[in-house]
Design a protein around this motif. Structure first.
Motif, PDB file in Angstrom:
ATOM      1  N   GLN A  72       0.601  -1.255   0.144  1.00  0.00           N
ATOM      2  CA  GLN A  72       0.417  -0.378   0.287  1.00  0.00           C
ATOM      3  C   GLN A  72       1.156   1.269  -0.240  1.00  0.00           C
ATOM      4  OE1 GLN A  72      -2.997  -0.627  -0.285  1.00  0.00           O
ATOM      5  NE2 GLN A  72      -2.656  -3.061  -0.456  1.00  0.00           N
ATOM      6  N   ASP A 119      -4.738   5.932   1.105  1.00  0.00           N
ATOM      7  CA  ASP A 119      -3.412   5.179  -0.090  1.00  0.00           C
ATOM      8  C   ASP A 119      -3.829   4.518  -0.047  1.00  0.00           C
ATOM      9  OD1 ASP A 119      -4.122   2.687   1.394  1.00  0.00           O
ATOM     10  OD2 ASP A 119      -2.879   3.426   3.424  1.00  0.00           O
ATOM     11  N   ALA A 157      -4.652   1.709  -0.761  1.00  0.00           N
ATOM     12  CA  ALA A 157      -5.505   0.369   0.204  1.00  0.00           C
ATOM     13  C   ALA A 157      -7.168   0.582  -0.139  1.00  0.00           C
ATOM     14  CB  ALA A 157      -5.693  -0.094   1.800  1.00  0.00           C
TER      15      ALA A 157
END
Length: 136
Positions: free
Chosen positions: A4, A57, A59
């Motif tokens: 990530q 991020d 993710a």
């Protein structure tokens, strides 16, 4: 578990990969240049998605290598989306079949040869995607 990264890292990777791709293209190594440009476009588009979406991020993203889907979600100009639609399936040399655009990075990474005209079209589209990301 996938790595990530944040928008700043993606933006820096986009710039570094584009520079590398441009250098390789200048010396005639188009397949390797396209590999780096593919990843540069992917980083650029993911950076724009993170920034626009206010995400911390990567993710928050689940795109894999689907540049067309990212372009659609970024609401890129219609002509660019049309170009990507036409490149969803690229021909391999010597009539060995086709490969999906989302899998092109594998073809370049493993040495499969694309049809010359399709590779030129993909190269131009990748450069256009990267430029769009730089200006957005």
């Amino acid at each position: 578990m996938a790595l990530q990264v944040g928008a700043k890292a993606l933006k820096a990777s986009r710039a570094r990969l584009r520079q590398g791709g441009d250098r390789l293209d200048a010396v005639g190594d188009t397949p390797t240049a396209c590999l780096l440009l593919f990843y540069a476009a992917e980083c650029g588009m993911k950076e724009r998605l993170l920034t626009r979406g206010g995400h911390r991020d990567s993710a928050a993203l689940d795109y894999q290598h689907d540049l067309r889907r990212m372009a659609k979600d970024l609401k890129m100009p219609r002509d660019m989306a049309d170009r990507l639609d036409k490149l969803q399936s690229c021909r391999l040399q010597q009539a060995l079949g086709t490969i999906a655009m989302a899998d092109l990075h594998q073809a370049w990474r493993y040495g499969a040869k694309l049809d010359i005209e399709d590779e030129k079209a993909v190269h131009a589209a990748l450069c256009e995607l990267i430029s769009w990301c730089e200006q957005d």
